[in-house]
Design a protein around this motif. Structure first.
Motif, PDB file in Angstrom:
ATOM      1  N   ALA A  41       0.834  -1.209   0.000  1.00 25.64           N
ATOM      2  CA  ALA A  41       0.000   0.000   0.000  1.00 25.64           C
ATOM      3  C   ALA A  41       0.866   1.257   0.000  1.00 25.64           C
ATOM      4  O   ALA A  41       0.564   2.230  -0.717  1.00 25.64           O
ATOM      5  N   LEU A  45       1.176   4.418  -2.601  1.00 21.54           N
ATOM      6  CA  LEU A  45       1.029   5.802  -2.158  1.00 21.54           C
ATOM      7  C   LEU A  45       2.230   6.647  -2.541  1.00 21.54           C
ATOM      8  O   LEU A  45       2.093   7.780  -3.029  1.00 21.54           O
ATOM      9  N   TRP A  50      -1.220   3.420  -8.686  1.00 25.32           N
ATOM     10  CA  TRP A  50      -2.240   2.692  -7.950  1.00 25.32           C
ATOM     11  C   TRP A  50      -2.743   1.471  -8.716  1.00 25.32           C
ATOM     12  O   TRP A  50      -3.657   0.786  -8.254  1.00 25.32           O
ATOM     13  N   TYR A  69      -4.993  -2.767  -0.743  1.00 28.92           N
ATOM     14  CA  TYR A  69      -3.875  -1.824  -0.829  1.00 28.92           C
ATOM     15  C   TYR A  69      -4.388  -0.399  -1.035  1.00 28.92           C
ATOM     16  O   TYR A  69      -3.842   0.553  -0.473  1.00 28.92           O
ATOM     17  N   TRP A  70      -5.420  -0.261  -1.840  1.00 30.53           N
ATOM     18  CA  TRP A  70      -5.966   1.078  -2.097  1.00 30.53           C
ATOM     19  C   TRP A  70      -6.478   1.727  -0.813  1.00 30.53           C
ATOM     20  O   TRP A  70      -6.154   2.881  -0.525  1.00 30.53           O
ATOM     21  N   VAL A  71      -7.293   0.995  -0.054  1.00 34.51           N
ATOM     22  CA  VAL A  71      -7.900   1.623   1.124  1.00 34.51           C
ATOM     23  C   VAL A  71      -6.880   1.836   2.233  1.00 34.51           C
ATOM     24  O   VAL A  71      -6.926   2.846   2.950  1.00 34.51           O
ATOM     25  N   GLY A  73      -3.581   2.323   1.736  1.00 36.20           N
ATOM     26  CA  GLY A  73      -2.738   3.423   1.283  1.00 36.20           C
ATOM     27  C   GLY A  73      -3.443   4.767   1.395  1.00 36.20           C
ATOM     28  O   GLY A  73      -2.835   5.763   1.811  1.00 36.20           O
ATOM     29  N   ALA A  74      -4.727   4.812   1.033  1.00 40.21           N
ATOM     30  CA  ALA A  74      -5.476   6.064   1.134  1.00 40.21           C
ATOM     31  C   ALA A  74      -5.606   6.507   2.589  1.00 40.21           C
ATOM     32  O   ALA A  74      -5.505   7.700   2.895  1.00 40.21           O
ATOM     33  N   SER A  75      -5.827   5.559   3.486  1.00 35.97           N
ATOM     34  CA  SER A  75      -5.948   5.899   4.907  1.00 35.97           C
ATOM     35  C   SER A  75      -4.639   6.443   5.461  1.00 35.97           C
ATOM     36  O   SER A  75      -4.624   7.443   6.189  1.00 35.97           O
ATOM     37  N   GLY A  77      -2.307   7.872   3.689  1.00 34.59           N
ATOM     38  CA  GLY A  77      -2.121   9.170   3.062  1.00 34.59           C
ATOM     39  C   GLY A  77      -2.916  10.260   3.757  1.00 34.59           C
ATOM     40  O   GLY A  77      -2.475  11.413   3.847  1.00 34.59           O
ATOM     41  N   ALA A  78      -4.095   9.901   4.279  1.00 33.10           N
ATOM     42  CA  ALA A  78      -4.951  10.892   4.941  1.00 33.10           C
ATOM     43  C   ALA A  78      -4.558  11.122   6.393  1.00 33.10           C
ATOM     44  O   ALA A  78      -4.639  12.253   6.888  1.00 33.10           O
ATOM     45  N   PRO A  89      -9.199   0.968   7.884  1.00 33.67           N
ATOM     46  CA  PRO A  89     -10.135   0.321   6.967  1.00 33.67           C
ATOM     47  C   PRO A  89     -10.658  -1.012   7.487  1.00 33.67           C
ATOM     48  O   PRO A  89     -11.821  -1.366   7.243  1.00 33.67           O
TER      49      PRO A  89
END
Length: 492
Positions: A41, A45, A50, A69-71, A73-75, A77-78, A89
């Motif tokens: 992930a 990022l 992606w 990996y998307w969720v 990595g996004a978490s 990143g945020a 997640p």
């Protein structure tokens, strides 16, 4: 009969949120599973790519589709580089499963929905898995929502029924993007139930609109990466589908008795503290099976038959497959929680007191806190701290030579991680054992790399590096029987 008050919705939500988020980030990342998922992930990022799941710049990691990996990595990143963000997640997926159980119980067991949700929330396996970064809870959430959509479609008017079917297919698409073809196992349950329990008002499950929704959600990523990556389709079908089901190549309890060794303890211990109610349900199954021979009885006890098939069909497939792990059963705990709620209601034994449940909740939270202080060689934060304490420069890459790679170090040290072979290798472009070899790493040597190897391999590795005209510098004392060292060109 013991009359007990059903927990209020507010109390049910409060307990569930507590169990989802209590000490969520207290425990650091543990390898190998949590480290592997967070590492891929983070590579997405940091690279901005992606589409392609990568262990590092050398090799892809195609064992799972990318949604996890998307969720993750996004978490991160945020919310930053920390275990809380990485696990968020999974905690949300746990809440989604509790909600799905509540919603289904409201349809099937009106007035018992809060109890059913609380049963799921306090089961030992779902609680434990809610703080483990894997694909399993995201898969369970998607499948729970999919089955909820199908169940609702059986009862609603034809127009609204179609919407529930579309939700079912969208959720199956999300599940497929989480774990691939195994995510479609509950479709076998749906097909079996349609044959045994016709619902004249329900919209057709296999209408073209639903299939189109599934394709729109599940297929674009596969189409893109298979088109761009030669050999990937053969890898998906041969290695990740056929080999996992039909062979024991992955070393995951593929023996003939492996299903008993893994799944029986998972069901017994994972369903605590509600195991006794499941046992009572099992004891009553004989009579139920005999009665279900009649179409009229099947119709009258449709809920019981659906729950039975929802557990039985996937469980049989899991037992027959040669790759077996405890968390494979996690999606089954949605119907198991509903079975427990229904069994308690039918037995008329009363629901346990909230004081008793409160004691169990405190025990669960205490176990989660204790796990944060359990010393293990898999603790990536301790590895990161050991590296910081020994290496006199900021590390951008950690290379484990002929050793298990601690990919969780990526999150805690914000440094790339490689697993190196001492001898030259031909890289597997999809999921090889090693990321690259020592020669390749030394050819493009970065002074910010720290190398790590077992003490037992140290003399051989040092001789190999020096034979290549490099200078070796040991950093500090050994850590967990490992040598930390740097490599440089002479006089550099």
């Amino acid at each position: 009969m013991r009359a007990t008050m059903s927990p209020s919705l507010l109390l049910t939500v409060a307990i569930t949120v507590l169990l989802a988020f209590a000490f969520l980030g207290t425990r650091s990342i543990w390898d190998p599973d949590e480290g592997r998922y967070t590492n891929v992930a983070l590579n997405m990022l940091e690279s901005g790519d992606w589409l392609h799941p990568m262990r590092n710049e050398h090799i892809g990691h195609w064992t799972k589709p990318p949604l996890t990996y998307w969720v993750v990595g996004a978490s991160i990143g945020a919310f930053g580089y920390n275990p809380w963000a990485a696990r968020l997640p999974v905690a949300l997926a746990y809440l989604a499963c509790v909600w799905a159980v509540w919603r289904i119980a409201r349809r099937w067991l009106p007035g018992e929905e809060n109890r059913a949700a609380l049963i799921y929330a306090t089961m030992f396996l779902p609680f434990g898995a809610a703080q483990m970064i894997t694909t399993d809870f995201l898969l369970s959430a998607a499948l729970s929502v999919a089955m909820m959509g199908w169940i609702e479609s059986r009862y609603d008017d034809p127009q609204r029924s179609r919407r529930w079917v579309l939700l079912m297919w969208a959720a199956f698409g999300v599940a497929f993007m989480t774990k691939g073809p195994p995510a479609l196992l509950p479709l076998l349950v749906v097909v079996a139930c349609i044959r045994l329990l016709p619902a004249p008002r329900a919209a057709s499950v296999f209408h073209w609109s639903g299939l189109l929704v599934f394709i729109a959600v599940a297929m674009p990523w596969y189409a893109i990466v298979v088109h761009r990556t030669p050999g990937l389709l053969d890898y998906f079908l041969g290695r990740e589908l056929v080999a996992r089901v039909a062979t024991s190549d992955f070393g995951r309890h593929g023996e003939w008795y492996g299903w008993l060794e893994i799944y029986l303890p998972t069901l017994v211990l994972g369903s605590l503290p509600w195991t006794v109610s499941l046992w009572r349900w099992l004891r009553s199954l004989g009579a139920s099976l005999r009665s279900w021979k009649s179409a009229q009885t099947r119709s009258e006890d449709s809920v019981g038959l659906i729950l039975f098939l929802w557990v039985l069909i996937p469980l049989v497939v899991f037992c027959l497959a040669r790759s077996r792990l405890p968390l494979y059963l996690l999606p089954l705990f949605t119907p198991l929680a509903l079975i427990v709620a229904r069994q308690i209601h039918r037995d008329d034994r009363g629901f346990p007191s909230m004081r008793w449940i409160g004691v169990w909740v405190l025990l669960l939270v205490g176990l989660r806190l204790a796990s944060a202080f359990w010393s293990t060689h898999k603790d990536a934060a301790e590895w990161a701290e050991a590296i910081r304490a020994r290496v006199p420069y900021p590390v951008t890459e950690v290379a484990f030579v002929e050793d298990m790679a601690r990919y969780g170090v990526h999150l805690h040290l914000q440094a790339r991680v490689d697993k190196l072979s001492l001898r030259p290798i031909k890289l597997d472009p999809f999921d090889g054992e090693y990321d690259t070899d020592l020669d390749t790493e030394l050819a493009d040597l970065d002074t910010d790399i720290v190398f790590i190897c077992k003490q037992t391999h140290w003399d051989e590795i040092r001789r190999n590096i020096e034979a290549r005209g490099r200078t070796v510098t040991v950093y500090g004392s050994p850590y967990q029987d490992r040598i930390l060292f740097g490599v440089s060109l002479p006089n550099s």
